[in-house]
Design a protein around this motif. Structure first.
Motif, PDB file in Angstrom:
ATOM      1  N   VAL A  47       0.853  -1.189   0.000  1.00 28.18           N
ATOM      2  CA  VAL A  47       0.000   0.000   0.000  1.00 28.18           C
ATOM      3  C   VAL A  47       0.887   1.236   0.000  1.00 28.18           C
ATOM      4  CG1 VAL A  47      -1.758   1.289   1.263  1.00 28.18           C
ATOM      5  CG2 VAL A  47      -1.846  -1.215   1.198  1.00 28.18           C
ATOM      6  N   LEU A  48       0.641   2.133  -0.953  1.00 33.17           N
ATOM      7  CA  LEU A  48       1.473   3.316  -1.146  1.00 33.17           C
ATOM      8  C   LEU A  48       0.627   4.583  -1.079  1.00 33.17           C
ATOM      9  CD1 LEU A  48       3.556   2.083  -4.233  1.00 33.17           C
ATOM     10  CD2 LEU A  48       4.236   1.963  -1.819  1.00 33.17           C
ATOM     11  N   LEU A  49       1.267   5.669  -0.712  1.00 23.91           N
ATOM     12  CA  LEU A  49       0.664   6.998  -0.760  1.00 23.91           C
ATOM     13  C   LEU A  49       1.506   7.836  -1.691  1.00 23.91           C
ATOM     14  CD1 LEU A  49      -1.510   8.922   0.368  1.00 23.91           C
ATOM     15  CD2 LEU A  49       0.120   9.561   2.153  1.00 23.91           C
ATOM     16  N   ASP A  50       0.939   8.198  -2.841  1.00 21.44           N
ATOM     17  CA  ASP A  50       1.687   8.892  -3.891  1.00 21.44           C
ATOM     18  C   ASP A  50       2.976   8.156  -4.235  1.00 21.44           C
ATOM     19  OD1 ASP A  50       0.093  10.939  -4.768  1.00 21.44           O
ATOM     20  OD2 ASP A  50       0.889  12.430  -3.386  1.00 21.44           O
ATOM     21  N   GLY A  51       2.882   6.836  -4.331  1.00 17.59           N
ATOM     22  CA  GLY A  51       4.009   6.030  -4.744  1.00 17.59           C
ATOM     23  C   GLY A  51       5.050   5.778  -3.678  1.00 17.59           C
ATOM     24  N   LYS A  52       4.779   6.184  -2.436  1.00 15.34           N
ATOM     25  CA  LYS A  52       5.761   6.028  -1.358  1.00 15.34           C
ATOM     26  C   LYS A  52       5.144   5.240  -0.201  1.00 15.34           C
ATOM     27  CE  LYS A  52       7.993  10.420  -2.539  1.00 15.34           C
ATOM     28  NZ  LYS A  52       7.125  10.672  -3.722  1.00 15.34           N
ATOM     29  N   ARG A  53       5.994   4.546   0.542  1.00 12.09           N
ATOM     30  CA  ARG A  53       5.551   3.719   1.653  1.00 12.09           C
ATOM     31  C   ARG A  53       5.117   4.566   2.850  1.00 12.09           C
ATOM     32  NH1 ARG A  53       7.444  -1.846   1.594  1.00 12.09           N
ATOM     33  NH2 ARG A  53       8.614  -2.276  -0.321  1.00 12.09           N
ATOM     34  N   SER A  54       4.392   3.902   3.754  1.00 10.10           N
ATOM     35  CA  SER A  54       4.014   4.519   5.024  1.00 10.10           C
ATOM     36  C   SER A  54       4.375   3.566   6.151  1.00 10.10           C
ATOM     37  CB  SER A  54       2.505   4.811   5.068  1.00 10.10           C
ATOM     38  OG  SER A  54       2.154   5.861   4.187  1.00 10.10           O
ATOM     39  N   ALA A  55       4.586   4.128   7.326  1.00  5.54           N
ATOM     40  CA  ALA A  55       4.898   3.302   8.494  1.00  5.54           C
ATOM     41  C   ALA A  55       3.681   2.468   8.863  1.00  5.54           C
ATOM     42  CB  ALA A  55       5.313   4.172   9.672  1.00  5.54           C
ATOM     43  N   GLY A  56       3.928   1.249   9.339  1.00  3.81           N
ATOM     44  CA  GLY A  56       2.849   0.370   9.745  1.00  3.81           C
ATOM     45  C   GLY A  56       2.178   0.855  11.017  1.00  3.81           C
ATOM     46  N   SER A  57       0.935   0.409  11.210  1.00  6.43           N
ATOM     47  CA  SER A  57       0.164   0.755  12.409  1.00  6.43           C
ATOM     48  C   SER A  57       0.026  -0.418  13.356  1.00  6.43           C
ATOM     49  CB  SER A  57      -1.223   1.265  12.009  1.00  6.43           C
ATOM     50  OG  SER A  57      -1.134   2.499  11.320  1.00  6.43           O
ATOM     51  N   ALA A  58       0.656  -1.534  13.024  1.00  9.45           N
ATOM     52  CA  ALA A  58       0.668  -2.711  13.890  1.00  9.45           C
ATOM     53  C   ALA A  58       2.011  -3.390  13.710  1.00  9.45           C
ATOM     54  CB  ALA A  58      -0.474  -3.657  13.538  1.00  9.45           C
ATOM     55  N   LEU A  59       2.301  -4.346  14.577  1.00 11.63           N
ATOM     56  CA  LEU A  59       3.607  -4.990  14.580  1.00 11.63           C
ATOM     57  C   LEU A  59       3.891  -5.716  13.273  1.00 11.63           C
ATOM     58  CD1 LEU A  59       6.142  -5.651  16.239  1.00 11.63           C
ATOM     59  CD2 LEU A  59       4.904  -7.629  17.191  1.00 11.63           C
ATOM     60  N   ASP A  60       2.843  -6.169  12.575  1.00  9.14           N
ATOM     61  CA  ASP A  60       3.056  -6.877  11.320  1.00  9.14           C
ATOM     62  C   ASP A  60       3.250  -5.941  10.133  1.00  9.14           C
ATOM     63  OD1 ASP A  60       0.522  -5.882  11.005  1.00  9.14           O
ATOM     64  OD2 ASP A  60      -0.437  -7.808  10.614  1.00  9.14           O
ATOM     65  N   GLY A  61       3.339  -4.640  10.380  1.00 12.65           N
ATOM     66  CA  GLY A  61       3.586  -3.676   9.317  1.00 12.65           C
ATOM     67  C   GLY A  61       2.355  -3.245   8.554  1.00 12.65           C
ATOM     68  N   ALA A  62       1.163  -3.650   8.999  1.00 20.42           N
ATOM     69  CA  ALA A  62      -0.066  -3.296   8.303  1.00 20.42           C
ATOM     70  C   ALA A  62      -0.242  -1.783   8.241  1.00 20.42           C
ATOM     71  CB  ALA A  62      -1.271  -3.923   9.013  1.00 20.42           C
ATOM     72  N   VAL A  63      -0.481  -1.267   7.030  1.00 26.07           N
ATOM     73  CA  VAL A  63      -0.683   0.163   6.826  1.00 26.07           C
ATOM     74  C   VAL A  63      -2.172   0.475   6.975  1.00 26.07           C
ATOM     75  CG1 VAL A  63      -0.510   2.070   5.193  1.00 26.07           C
ATOM     76  CG2 VAL A  63       1.320   0.363   5.328  1.00 26.07           C
ATOM     77  N   ASP A  64      -2.494   1.342   7.905  1.00 25.37           N
ATOM     78  CA  ASP A  64      -3.873   1.711   8.184  1.00 25.37           C
ATOM     79  C   ASP A  64      -4.296   2.842   7.258  1.00 25.37           C
ATOM     80  OD1 ASP A  64      -6.349   2.087   9.287  1.00 25.37           O
ATOM     81  OD2 ASP A  64      -5.626   2.921  11.185  1.00 25.37           O
ATOM     82  N   ILE A  65      -5.304   2.591   6.436  1.00 25.14           N
ATOM     83  CA  ILE A  65      -5.785   3.606   5.491  1.00 25.14           C
ATOM     84  C   ILE A  65      -6.345   4.815   6.226  1.00 25.14           C
ATOM     85  CG2 ILE A  65      -7.209   4.000   3.437  1.00 25.14           C
ATOM     86  CD1 ILE A  65      -4.970   1.879   3.201  1.00 25.14           C
ATOM     87  N   ASN A  66      -6.699   4.642   7.500  1.00 24.29           N
ATOM     88  CA  ASN A  66      -7.166   5.786   8.295  1.00 24.29           C
ATOM     89  C   ASN A  66      -6.142   6.909   8.349  1.00 24.29           C
ATOM     90  OD1 ASN A  66      -9.612   4.521   9.108  1.00 24.29           O
ATOM     91  ND2 ASN A  66      -8.532   3.419  10.717  1.00 24.29           N
ATOM     92  N   THR A  67      -4.861   6.596   8.153  1.00 28.54           N
ATOM     93  CA  THR A  67      -3.817   7.616   8.281  1.00 28.54           C
ATOM     94  C   THR A  67      -3.636   8.438   7.013  1.00 28.54           C
ATOM     95  OG1 THR A  67      -2.061   6.084   7.579  1.00 28.54           O
ATOM     96  CG2 THR A  67      -2.582   6.172   9.933  1.00 28.54           C
ATOM     97  N   PHE A  68      -4.359   8.135   5.937  1.00 25.69           N
ATOM     98  CA  PHE A  68      -4.214   8.875   4.684  1.00 25.69           C
ATOM     99  C   PHE A  68      -5.148  10.085   4.674  1.00 25.69           C
ATOM    100  CE2 PHE A  68      -2.744   4.968   2.024  1.00 25.69           C
ATOM    101  CZ  PHE A  68      -1.611   4.882   2.822  1.00 25.69           C
ATOM    102  N   PRO A  69      -4.730  11.191   4.058  1.00 26.40           N
ATOM    103  CA  PRO A  69      -5.582  12.397   4.005  1.00 26.40           C
ATOM    104  C   PRO A  69      -6.771  12.203   3.065  1.00 26.40           C
ATOM    105  CG  PRO A  69      -3.576  12.735   2.731  1.00 26.40           C
ATOM    106  CD  PRO A  69      -3.417  11.413   3.407  1.00 26.40           C
TER     107      PRO A  69
END
Length: 927
Positions: free
Chosen positions: A108-130
């Motif tokens: 999962v990318l934001l404008d082609g770039k990674r985001s920090a995970g929201s859980a220990l397994d690295g899952a990216v939470d879409i809630n953090t996107f604008p």
């Protein structure tokens, strides 16, 4: 709206969708799935594009709610289905899953770039996107590790932001279900402005969301006692099915106020104010029964149908032209997310020891105990006197990014480049509320009369009067002392920090010209560091029913370099190739690659094919998890298939190596010139994953050990203190043990027409779009057990055979009407089950016999309408959206016979609509 799942430039896509016969103005864009920038280049990898208009038409509370309706996205985590993921820290997250191949294999990318995970397994939470700046979503349904790195095994989901926004825009939306619950509201404000004479541009986004959620399951479809149980009449060879799927089923060994489960007093249960009653057993095979007092023991309504949520977020980005050829940019985001939900009640299935001198035993029962010489009995309880357990998670995420981008000339050819550094950090407070402490509970329930004062005390307090123990009555409803309850419960808490650091540079240029077009190249290098740390108070690390948190500490880094090229071979024939070298600090070097071809024999038809090698490296949880534990339930074949409770311990495995996947993609795109505005694509995919990281669940470990496979027995610990060799603990850890394969076909068709062209006198435009995925195979082979294929399983085990989405949009001036159909095919519980009602063949561990293996599909209709107008100098739009217009109940999906089935909702919360008819009413504005 965008149409076929191809990947030319955005403008070319729009032109195809609109039915325009005029050539679209092409601008340079970077297409997800490829690093190459090239006018008119069409990637061989299938791509589904979601426009801002499509997202706004459904007015979702979160853009992830919309993306999860795309048929190629299935099995995602949402606040509705992740609520009970308490020990993993996943509760409340919106995490995407492509192909039902595992969220950790979706990049999962934001404008082609990674985001920090929201859980220990690295899952990216879409809630953090604008949310207010998302102008589109691109879904690459194919391997893309060579272009974007690890995790892109099943594909990439890229959220694209509108960082050119000028002016102010916002929205206010409120909604609730047709039952008057899950009330919610959302406010969003975004804006952008040029400065410094046009050399600079700044954008921002602010969002506030509140959602009440639904505590409990106030829906009739959940009240009929649907479960799968072991057949009481089954004996090997008698022709009966081993398992029964039926309603009117309940537990036989636990009741709200407690039930005696052994001795001659079996069946005595304790009701309101401790009254003594006789339980009516149905056809029983512990821990289940059919009929009898099944309704009295139903407790699968103590979860949250949807967790409550509060979200606060800010995003800002600034760009500034340092020179005519160099631009600097910086962005910052901050998000705070809190969710609270019920995760069920504590169950004690026939495992509470009550001594015959317990002070709370009613006299009539005490007399019988004395007459029979019984010194102890076992109590089973669903603990109505204890509070419902809750998951209370709070997360705070920050992301800072600075970089430069520009262009220059080299050897007479333009070169574009970008370089950036990024720091992302997520801090979590993961709390489980109202959890019992095992030792405190055991002491409090062991209440006796003090030999001197004759008052009721804890037995432990006689020898240690100051130990703080308060006697707890577990024999009845409404009899527990609130002070005693408060003394045995607590709120285990884990604090964790996940940090991601990235530094990258990319270059794109044309090398030389061929007789048809230039040969294009993209190359770059990236360094990434992932780290987890945490803290848990010692008192919360062990001794609790659930939530025995352990802090996790771990870190790894990865360095990557890649090169990608597009070579025009002939007119209409392009070859795309990429290779990436990756060095992991934990597992060494690995190489990924991709080769793709597109061929257009005529303008109307294009064929495409890709072959790629993709990887997924083990995440922080799989490598370093510290050993958290929880109390769970299983069926013990070593003890006559009785239901037992045990402690499940999960640990990481530092010896894990990256998964490697080989992916094929073959498809065709048809855009006939004789039917402007129409497009059709068909794409076949096949993924073979070697060394897949996974773990075997506790029930499977016990079953395989019972069959004599000693490698499973090593994970089991037993307790002989009572003279019975009971399972007390099972260790579950991941390893590279499996081969996984997935095959399927994606379909997409779209057509846009002006109704005036169709029939004179009609006004407006009509757009039709259809998306469908046929899941052909979802296969797993761990080399020990019988291979399984979960495609067509509509329970939590796999994707359905078919998912599809049909959209019709009508627009005429200020009015827009939108009608959506969402479909799920019928399915089964398990492809290995043998369905029969009599004359059944032998039931084996690999092929269980069952009376019914069917799960209904579903078809939901959504509707939305919008009206545009001017208000106070702003462009405004009022809108109404209704999902599940027919208020259709979800299909019944029964749980059982093992695990915590008794507490689970009677459907698949991931696949089906569980809330019923939903209304959203709102206003958008722009000035």
């Amino acid at each position: 709206m965008l149409s076929v799942a191809t990947a030319p430039s955005a403008q070319a896509q729009t032109a195809a969708a609109s039915g325009s016969t005029e050539p679209a103005a092409i601008e340079e864009v970077v297409v997800t799935g490829s690093r190459i920038v090239r006018d008119g280049y069409e990637t061989p990898t299938a791509l589904t594009i979601i426009s801002e208009d499509e997202i706004q038409a459904t007015a979702p509370t979160n853009v992830a709610d919309f993306v999860n309706q795309i048929p190629s996205v299935v099995g995602s985590s949402t606040p509705a289905n992740s609520n009970t993921s308490a020990s993993s820290g996943r509760a409340g997250l919106n995490v995407l899953n492509l192909r039902s191949f595992g969220a950790s294999r979706t990049l999962v990318l934001l404008d082609g770039k990674r985001s920090a995970g929201s859980a220990l397994d690295g899952a990216v939470d879409i809630n953090t996107f604008p949310q207010g700046l998302v102008k589109g979503v691109e879904i690459v349904t194919g391997g893309a590790s060579a272009a974007y790195g690890s995790d892109a095994v099943s594909g990439v989901v890229n959220f694209i932001l509108d960082d050119d926004l000028t002016g102010i825009r916002g929205s206010i939306v409120a909604g609730e279900t047709t039952y008057g619950d899950d009330r919610r509201w959302k406010f969003n404000l975004a804006g952008g402005k040029e400065f410094a004479g046009g050399r600079g541009h700044a954008v921002f986004d602010v969002e506030i969301t509140d959602r009440e959620g639904i505590y409990g399951v106030p829906r009739e479809w959940n009240n009929d006692g649907w479960y799968i149980m072991n057949n009481p009449a089954y004996v090997a060879g008698n022709g009966e099915p081993e398992r029964l799927l039926m309603n009117n089923i309940g537990l036989s060994n636990a009741a709200p106020g407690g039930i005696i489960t052994n001795t001659d007093l079996r069946g005595i249960y304790f009701g309101q104010n401790g009254t003594v009653n006789q339980f009516a057993y149905g056809e029983t095979r512990d821990p289940w029964m059919i009929g009898g007092d099944w309704e009295m023991v139903q407790v699968n309504d103590r979860q949250s149908l949807h967790a409550d949520e509060e979200r606060r977020g800010f995003f800002g980005k600034v760009r500034y032209e340092l020179t005519d050829n160099v631009e600097a940019f910086a962005q910052a985001s901050w998000n705070q997310h809190a969710s609270l939900g019920y995760i069920g009640i504590q169950f004690n299935q026939a495992n509470i020891p009550i001594e015959s001198d317990n002070a709370f035993i009613p006299e009539s029962v005490r007399t019988q105990l004395n007459d029979l010489g019984i010194t102890q009995f076992r109590l089973g309880s669903s603990n109505a006197g204890l509070p419902v357990r809750k998951s209370d998670n709070q997360r705070e995420s920050t992301r800072l990014l600075v970089g430069l981008e520009g262009n220059f000339e080299a050897f007479g050819r333009p070169v574009t480049w970008d370089a950036y550094m990024q720091h992302g950090e997520t801090n979590t407070d993961e709390m489980l509320r109202d959890i019992t402490n095992n030792a405190r509970l055991a002491a409090a329930q062991d209440a006796v009369f003090h030999p001197v004062t004759n008052e009721i005390v804890c037995r432990s307090s006689i020898a240690d009067p100051g130990n703080g123990c308060i006697p707890l009555n577990r024999l009845g409803l409404g009899v527990a002392d609130p002070a005693a309850v408060a003394a045995v419960i607590g709120n285990p808490l884990r604090n964790q920090t996940f940090t991601q650091k990235v530094a990258a540079a990319n270059f794109r240029f044309d090398v030389f010209d061929t007789w048809t077009a230039p040969v294009s190249v993209a190359t770059g290098i990236e360094y990434r560091e992932e780290e987890a740390s945490g803290s848990v108070a010692e008192e919360f690390q062990s001794g609790w029913f659930v939530g025995n948190f352990k802090p996790t500490f771990g870190k790894y880094d990865v360095t990557e370099a890649y090169v990608e090229t597009v070579v025009p071979v002939l007119e209409g024939l392009d070859v795309n190739g990429a290779v990436r070298a990756t060095d992991y600090s934990t597992s060494g070097n690995v190489t990924t690659w991709k080769l793709g071809v597109t061929y257009s024999p005529i303008d109307d038809l294009r064929f495409r094919a890709t072959r790629s090698r993709d990887i997924r490296a083990p995440n922080l949880q799989e490598l370093f998890e510290g050993g958290g534990s929880r109390t769970n339930t299983l069926i013990d074949p070593f003890n006559a298939n009785t239901s037992i409770q045990f402690t499940e311990i999960r640990t990481g495995n530092i010896a894990l190596t990256p998964e490697e996947a080989d992916t094929w993609g073959i498809g065709a795109v048809f855009q006939p010139t004789f039917l402007p505005g129409f497009g059709l694509s068909v794409d076949y995919y096949e993924i073979t994953l070697e060394g897949a990281i996974g773990s075997v669940d506790a029930q499977t470990i016990v079953n395989r050990c019972f069959e004599g496979l000693q490698q499973y027995c090593a994970a089991i610990s037993r307790d002989n203190s009572t003279g019975v060799n009971l399972i007390s603990q099972i260790s579950v850890s991941p390893f590279n043990f499996a081969v996984r394969e997935a095959r399927g076909i994606d379909y997409e068709a779209s057509y846009r027409i002006s109704l005036a062209d169709f029939a004179g006198g009609l006004d407006g435009d009509l757009t039709l779009r259809a998306l469908a995925t046929n899941y052909l195979e979802n296969y797993e082979n761990n080399g020990i057990d019988t291979p399984t294929d979960s495609a067509g399983q509509n329970n939590e085990g796999g994707p359905p055979d078919w998912l599809y989405r049909l959209v019709a949009t009508y627009q005429d001036g200020p009015v827009t009407l939108n009608l959506i159909g969402r479909g799920i095919s019928d399915g089964v519980y398990d492809n290995s089950f043998v369905e029969c009602t009599s004359g059944c063949p032998e039931s084996t561990i690999d092929n269980r016999t069952i009376n019914s293996n069917h799960i209904d599909g579903a078809f939901y209709i959504d509707f939305s309408m919008a009206y545009a107008f001017e208000m106070a100098g702003s462009e405004s739009e009022a809108f109404l959206s209704i999902t599940n217009l027919g208020n259709r109940d979800p299909a019944i999906v029964a749980n059982g016979p093992g695990g915590s089935a008794y507490g689970n909702i009677s459907t698949n919360q991931t696949l089906y609509d569980i809330l019923g008819r939903n209304f959203n009413l709102g206003l958008r504005f722009r000035f």
